[in-house]
Scaffold this active site. Structure first.
Site, PDB file in Angstrom:
ATOM      1  N   HIS A 266      44.857  33.893  40.501  1.00 34.51           N
ATOM      2  CA  HIS A 266      43.803  33.591  41.469  1.00 34.51           C
ATOM      3  C   HIS A 266      42.812  32.568  40.902  1.00 34.51           C
ATOM      4  CE1 HIS A 266      41.040  34.633  44.840  1.00 34.51           C
ATOM      5  NE2 HIS A 266      40.144  34.219  43.968  1.00 34.51           N
ATOM      6  N   GLU A 267      42.254  32.899  39.746  1.00 34.66           N
ATOM      7  CA  GLU A 267      41.229  32.019  39.184  1.00 34.66           C
ATOM      8  C   GLU A 267      41.813  30.669  38.789  1.00 34.66           C
ATOM      9  OE1 GLU A 267      38.372  32.884  39.836  1.00 34.66           O
ATOM     10  OE2 GLU A 267      38.692  35.025  40.156  1.00 34.66           O
ATOM     11  N   HIS A 270      41.668  28.352  41.650  1.00 32.48           N
ATOM     12  CA  HIS A 270      40.345  27.703  41.711  1.00 32.48           C
ATOM     13  C   HIS A 270      40.255  26.611  40.643  1.00 32.48           C
ATOM     14  CE1 HIS A 270      38.345  30.297  44.592  1.00 32.48           C
ATOM     15  NE2 HIS A 270      38.592  31.394  43.906  1.00 32.48           N
ATOM     16  N   GLU A 296      38.746  28.905  48.129  1.00 34.00           N
ATOM     17  CA  GLU A 296      39.467  30.175  48.130  1.00 34.00           C
ATOM     18  C   GLU A 296      40.918  29.990  48.593  1.00 34.00           C
ATOM     19  OE1 GLU A 296      38.221  32.656  46.724  1.00 34.00           O
ATOM     20  OE2 GLU A 296      39.410  34.375  47.337  1.00 34.00           O
TER      21      GLU A 296
HETATM   22 ZN    ZN Z   1      38.315  33.364  44.595  1.00 36.89          ZN
END
Ligand code: ZN
Length: 500
Positions: A266-267, A270, A296
């Protein structure tokens, strides 16, 4: 093209100073989440408040108005990137000058104190410790919303700070459409004859082994590990401080390696976006992310469309089994199923893809009511628990697993939550478009070659910075406006796949 007006260069130089100050504040926040000793938080609040005040004064100086006027009076081609940058600068300047520096400082200081109280309140599951701080932050946010101005309700003005172009009524309409569909998909998943569960994989996965695996994974998906770091914190986050410095965190559970795995995927999504923003545009809006929802969408795409796919598990399986001896005896199929388990759960950050947005719907409904004054802070825990049971069918046992679980409200982040759902919807629509544009994408993902996907994202999303408003960026990248159907279809077919 004619040379840019001198005023443009001045705006860019001021923007660069603001970016440097922003990165400094960002680094202080990173330190606060990773290393700062517990007694250092109120001193840190003073540092952050001072920096916020300095930034605000620089961002609202009358020089900027003059430079903007000058730029707007020159004949830049209306659709040029520079014309877009000037429009974004104007928007930001207008918004910033509505709020006096004293109010910014007061808000920043209140946030610092509130954060400490929230940590304490959550630890003891004691809402009254946090309630007066929430009250204070709501009142400051209402004051700011009044100064910014809004179409229908104060929440509009706050939402604009995170997802420009969206109004509360649009989010309400979208969420009303999503709710029954999500509930139906969740019910179908709960009713699976053999519902997958992460519990089947519980074992001992030493943190050092997890770290080693993640350091192998990150460069493979395209994250430049010489231009970023991975550390640990209670709440995983990613902070793109600037060129060459993207900080990510994750957390580790030695019984469940998927906690750090999905935290990192997830990160890193980003982080890939931050690393893909054009460095030459530092200081202009063209070097900034388009919106939080777009940010996101990048994290969700890597986490869910790549990381929870069958081909991810299959292609990485030899490395997984080498890294974790406790996976011996399991098959990649077991992990694929477990990583897609749909379960009723209390904690948003641990929620699966299907129920996740129900957690967001709940927060959106409650925070809009809080802002309007239709719900009092005192009544928040009860309202949370009631709505939670309605949406997710569980009785909330304590406020730590209820309304105290998220950091956002303790930071005055009212209006932030909808961006998660917008990000989820956008991620699926981008994924659909990437597959349409790159027919060989499934094969390359099976071969752990993520470059074609990353190149597509760089071209369609990252390289534009904030040139286009989020809605236009989605339209350009996918050929149609944002529509929840792509995401709902993804979820429906996932549940269908799990039933086989
Ligand atoms: Zn996030």
């Amino acid at each position: 093209m004619s040379p840019l007006p001198e005023a443009y260069e001045k705006l860019r130089a001021r923007g660069k100073d603001l970016a440097l100050l922003g990165a400094t504040t960002g680094l202080l926040s990173w330190d606060q989440e990773t290393l700062l000793p517990p007694k250092g938080h109120s001193f840190r609040a003073e540092q952050s408040s001072l920096l916020a005040g300095i930034s605000h004064r620089l961002a609202t100086h009358t020089d900027i108005a003059r430079w903007l006027d000058e730029c707007e009076s020159t004949s830049l081609p209306p659709h040029s990137p520079e014309a877009a940058a000037i429009a974004r600068w104007r928007h930001d300047y207008h918004r910033a000058t509505r709020i006096p520096a004293e109010l910014v400082e007061e808000n920043e200081l209140a946030i610092g104190l509130s954060r400490t109280a929230w940590v304490e309140a959550r630890k003891n599951s004691h809402f009254p410790t946090f309630a007066p701080h929430l009250e204070k932050l709501l009142s400051l946010s209402r004051q700011m919303a009044d100064l910014w101005g809004y179409a229908d309700q104060p929440y509009d003005a706050l939402l604009e700070g995170y997802e420009p172009g969206w109004l509360t009524r649009d989010v309400t309409a979208l969420f009303a459409k999503l709710r029954p569909r999500l509930v139906a998909i969740a019910e179908k998943a709960f009713a699976l004859p053999q519902p997958p569960s992460r519990k089947t994989l519980r074992g001992h996965y030493p943190r050092a082994d997890q770290e080693k695996f993640l350091q192998l994974l990150l460069p493979k998906i395209g994250f430049d590990i010489n231009a970023g770091r991975l550390d640990s914190s209670t709440h995983p986050f990613c902070s793109g401080l600037g060129p060459g410095d993207t900080r990510m965190t994750t957390r580790y559970d030695e019984n469940d390696f998927m906690v750090s795995l999905y935290g990192v995927l997830h990160e890193a999504g980003h982080g890939l976006y931050d690393q893909g923003l054009p460095e030459s545009q530092l200081g202009t809006p063209l070097g900034q992310a388009a919106s939080l929802g777009i940010h996101e969408s990048q994290s969700r795409l890597w986490e869910n469309r790549i990381g929870r796919s069958r081909s991810f598990w299959k292609s990485w399986w030899p490395d997984f089994t080498r890294a974790f001896t406790d996976l011996t005896g399991h098959k990649h199929e077991d992990c694929w199923r477990a990583s897609n388990a749909v379960e009723r759960s209390f904690i948003r950050v641990e929620a699966d893809e299907v129920t996740y947005d129900l957690h967001i719907l709940l927060r959106f409904e409650l925070e809009t009511q809080l802002l309007k004054g239709d719900l009092s802070v005192h009544d928040l825990p009860a309202a949370w628990n009631e709505l939670f049971e309605k949406l997710l069918g569980l009785k909330v046992p304590d406020d730590a697993r209820g309304c105290l679980q998220d950091i956002h409200w303790s930071l005055g982040g009212f209006g932030y939550f909808p961006t998660y759902t917008l990000g989820n919807l956008t991620s699926s629509q981008l994924w659909q478009a990437a597959n349409r544009d790159i027919p060989t994408l499934p094969t390359s993902v099976e071969n752990r070659d993520y470059q074609p996907l990353l190149r597509w994202l760089r071209e369609k999303v990252h390289s534009h910075g904030r040139r286009y408003p989020a809605a236009e960026l989605v339209q350009r990248a996918t050929g149609k406006p944002l529509d929840p159907e792509a995401h709902l279809k993804v979820l429906e077919s996932k549940v269908q796949e799990l039933s086989q």
